[in-house]
Motif scaffolding. Structure first.
Motif, short mmCIF file in Angstrom:
data_model
loop_
_atom_site.label_atom_id
_atom_site.label_comp_id
_atom_site.label_asym_id
_atom_site.label_seq_id
_atom_site.Cartn_x
_atom_site.Cartn_y
_atom_site.Cartn_z
N CYS A 17 0.89 -1.26 0.01
CA CYS A 17 0.00 0.05 -0.04
C CYS A 17 1.03 1.13 -0.05
O CYS A 17 0.48 2.31 -0.68
N THR A 18 1.96 1.30 0.79
CA THR A 18 2.81 2.45 0.83
C THR A 18 3.50 2.70 -0.53
O THR A 18 3.32 3.90 -1.10
N LEU A 19 3.79 1.55 -1.14
CA LEU A 19 4.26 1.68 -2.42
C LEU A 19 3.47 2.16 -3.61
O LEU A 19 3.79 3.15 -4.47
N SER A 20 2.15 2.03 -3.46
CA SER A 20 1.11 2.38 -4.10
C SER A 20 0.90 3.65 -4.01
O SER A 20 0.51 4.55 -4.80
N TYR A 21 0.84 4.27 -3.01
CA TYR A 21 0.67 5.58 -2.76
C TYR A 21 1.49 6.48 -3.05
O TYR A 21 1.52 7.53 -3.76
N LEU A 22 2.99 6.08 -3.06
CA LEU A 22 4.10 6.77 -3.24
C LEU A 22 4.18 7.05 -4.78
O LEU A 22 4.40 7.93 -5.44
N GLY A 23 3.72 5.91 -5.48
CA GLY A 23 3.82 5.67 -6.95
C GLY A 23 2.64 6.63 -7.64
O GLY A 23 2.94 7.38 -8.47
N GLN A 24 1.51 6.61 -6.79
CA GLN A 24 0.57 7.54 -7.02
C GLN A 24 0.78 9.02 -7.26
O GLN A 24 0.74 9.95 -7.98
N GLY A 25 1.49 9.25 -5.90
CA GLY A 25 2.05 10.55 -5.73
C GLY A 25 3.15 11.05 -6.73
O GLY A 25 3.10 12.29 -7.47
#
Length: 634
Positions: A260-268
């Motif tokens: 989930c952290t990687l997904s949020y960072l990627g979207q950011g």
């Protein structure tokens, strides 16, 4: 053997991934998109500073609420291995001493309101989760936008129609699907980070602090959407009894949190690269040729998330009924191996109607997000407050440490609650209305049940006196062969059906069992502690009182429990295979006594109509069950 006793195994971790993390694991689909939604009544402008601040606030919110509050703290408090708000309520009842009784009662009532909020969550989660996944079709092909609501409705209808078959067979593939889901969103998150590696700086709490302190006018309102990143946190605690703390903690720390952290960072990073991507950053992370497969995978993941919260609603309703907050509900056990897998038809159809209403009324995940956040923040805040009270009564931790921790975490939770209250007219009223309705029904049923019990006690009269009369005046009855079983609320009063049988039919069986059911404040009671026998003063009259003890998660199969009776304690052979069961059917009428407000009396009587058939609920043989009626005024 309980999940807690089994320790950590790959099977438990995979099972937890398939059941526990569906809700929180699908939050990346809609959280960041909702924060920057231009149609929000308090929009967050898209800028580099805001993107860093929002992503950082999301990460640290997840760390504080999920990792600290639930994984590290709350899951260390359990009720014989079970967690969740209902477990905390029973712990409150058990641990509160007389000096703190008033506080405990207040917190228990607050806990019931928290459980009521969970019912709102159970209605909103399937709607927002499936909608958010199917909305990916608009990214694949904008012309498909008009099909989002109809497709969502069809998926939800099918989902609720298959509930009666149970989740045992489907559950075997839930874990692998969710593993694929987390690996996929983590992998695409990494690909997004490569576009703008500086987004990794958002892992520093300084960006969250700067965002909240330096742009508080914007940041405060954004919290109403940021809280969507922790939806499903309560499920980690509530499902602890099925998988154990270690399996859930391992799944969270080693796969779910990183993905989930990687997904949020990627979207950011994607939004930093091109602010136009804010319209759908989750699906825009992947190449166009992979978006349709991702929509299908996201739909499967959100169905699993919805499944978890639906079965959670069944469990909460069943536990509430066992604890006396709801009428006896018809419950079907859908697995021979897993006692917690149940199906509650009345709750199922209520949820289906409610979810479909939300889908057609709100029509988008963004519109539902305002309602969703209120349910989540309310439940988390109440659970946190109850946890620290029970911890103070249970642990030997110095009070100043607990008070400091409680102040910090509750201040953080209340900030989210305040932010969601600003969305009150935009949808946040909905879960509060649902919770208030459920709370009113449950507290009314609890009070009305106490009134009826008191009235029945007066009409039934003393059981000991009645047994004495039968013994001293044999002319009252004639003895017939066999065993009769009368269900009663305790051993102080005479079952109405037994009194009617003696006084009107002038007959009794050679062996009479007066059966009472006690629901203990524990999830399950072992067989060796199931039965208690009282001879009621005489060892030769064939009349016994039997107490059957159940936990609030035990199925109440009375014939199976009676087979545990020790023949040495039953004053002769009972022949339970041919026993007759007598039930007292009570017809409720509204009286003039000032026991409750008139509207609450009407509500209590209306609620009584959903009470499940007693013979079916207790697994009594239909051909040997006799129902005798009477009426009581409330």
């Amino acid at each position: 053997m309980s999940a807690r006793q089994q320790g950590l195994s790959a099977g438990l971790v995979i099972g937890a991934l398939g059941v526990v993390f569906g809700d929180i694991g699908t939050s990346p689909i809609y959280t960041l998109q909702t924060v920057f939604n231009p149609e929000d009544p308090h929009p967050v402008p898209v800028s580099d500073a805001n993107v860093y601040g929002v992503v950082s606030t999301i990460f640290w919110s997840v760390m504080i609420i999920v990792t600290v509050t639930y994984i590290l703290l709350a899951m260390r408090l359990d009720n014989d291995g079970e967690g969740g708000i209902m477990a905390l309520i029973t712990l409150l009842r058990r641990r509160a001493g007389r000096p703190g009784r008033r506080t405990a009662l207040f917190l228990a009532a607050l806990g019931i309101f928290g459980a009521s909020l969970f019912f709102g969550d159970s209605m909103i989660t399937p709607a927002i989760s499936v909608l958010s996944a199917v909305e990916g079709l608009k990214i694949v092909q904008p012309s498909l936008g008009e099909l989002v609501v109809p497709i969502t409705a069809v998926i939800i209808i099918v989902l609720f129609l298959v509930q009666r078959r149970g989740t045992e067979a489907v559950g075997r593939i839930f874990g692998p699907i969710m593993i694929l889901w987390f690996v996929t969103i983590g992998g695409f998150g990494i690909s997004g980070i490569t576009r703008h590696p500086a987004i990794l700086k958002a892992l520093s709490p300084t960006y969250a602090v700067q965002f909240l302190a330096g742009h508080f006018g914007i940041a405060f309102f954004s919290l109403a959407a940021i809280v969507l990143s922790v939806t499903g946190a309560e499920a980690l605690y509530a499902d602890m009894g099925h998988f154990g703390r270690r399996a859930i903690a391992a799944g969270w720390l080693w796969l779910v949190l990183p993905a989930c952290t990687l997904s949020y960072l990627g979207q950011g990073a994607l939004v930093l690269d091109d602010p136009a991507n804010v319209a759908g950053p989750f699906f825009l992370l992947v190449p166009s040729w992979l978006r349709l497969p991702l929509v299908l995978l996201a739909t499967a993941a959100t169905v699993i998330a919805a499944q978890a919260v639906i079965t959670g609603a069944y469990s909460v309703a069943a536990q509430a009924a066992q604890l006396g907050y709801l009428p006896r509900l018809r419950i079907a056990h859908t697995s021979a191996q897993q006692i917690g897998q149940i199906y509650v038809p009345w709750i199922n159809w209520l949820l289906l109607a409610s979810v479909l209403t939300l889908v057609f009324a709100f029509r988008s995940s963004a519109a539902l997000a305002y309602a969703y956040g209120m349910a989540v923040t309310g439940t988390i805040t109440i659970a946190t407050l109850m946890f620290f009270y029970v911890a103070r009564k249970t642990w030997s931790t110095p009070p100043w440490i607990l008070y400091t921790g409680a102040a910090l975490l509750l201040a953080f939770d209340l900030l989210f609650v305040a932010a969601n209250l600003t969305k009150l007219i935009h949808g946040a009223w909905l879960p509060l209305l649902i919770a208030l309705t459920a709370f009113t029904v449950m507290t009314t049923w609890q009070k009305g049940r106490a009134i009826v019990t008191a009235q029945r006690r007066r009409e039934e009269g003393s059981l000991r006196d009645f047994v004495d009369r039968l013994r001293t005046d044999p002319s009252l009855t004639r003895m017939v062969p066999g065993t009769s079983v009368f269900l009663n609320r305790g051993k102080e009063t005479t079952p109405l059906a037994m009194r009617a049988n003696v006084e009107h039919n002038h007959v009794r069986h050679v062996h009479v069992l007066i059966l009472s059911i006690e629901t203990q404040p524990v999830p399950r009671v072992p067989d060796e502690e199931r039965i208690t026998v009282d001879e009621l003063g005489y060892a030769d009259d064939g009349i016994l009182h039997v107490t059957i003890n159940y936990g609030y998660m035990d199925p109440q199969n009375l014939p199976a429990a009676l087979r545990l009776l020790d023949p040495a304690r039953t004053e002769g052979e009972l022949q339970l295979g041919q026993a007759s069961y007598f039930l007292s059917k009570i017809e409720l009428r509204r009286g003039d006594a000032p026991t409750m407000a008139a509207w609450r009396k009407r509500l209590f009587i209306a609620t009584s109509f959903i009470t499940a058939d007693a013979a079916e609920h207790f697994s009594l043989p239909r051909d040997r069950t006799v129902i005798m009626g009477s009426h009581i005024e409330v």
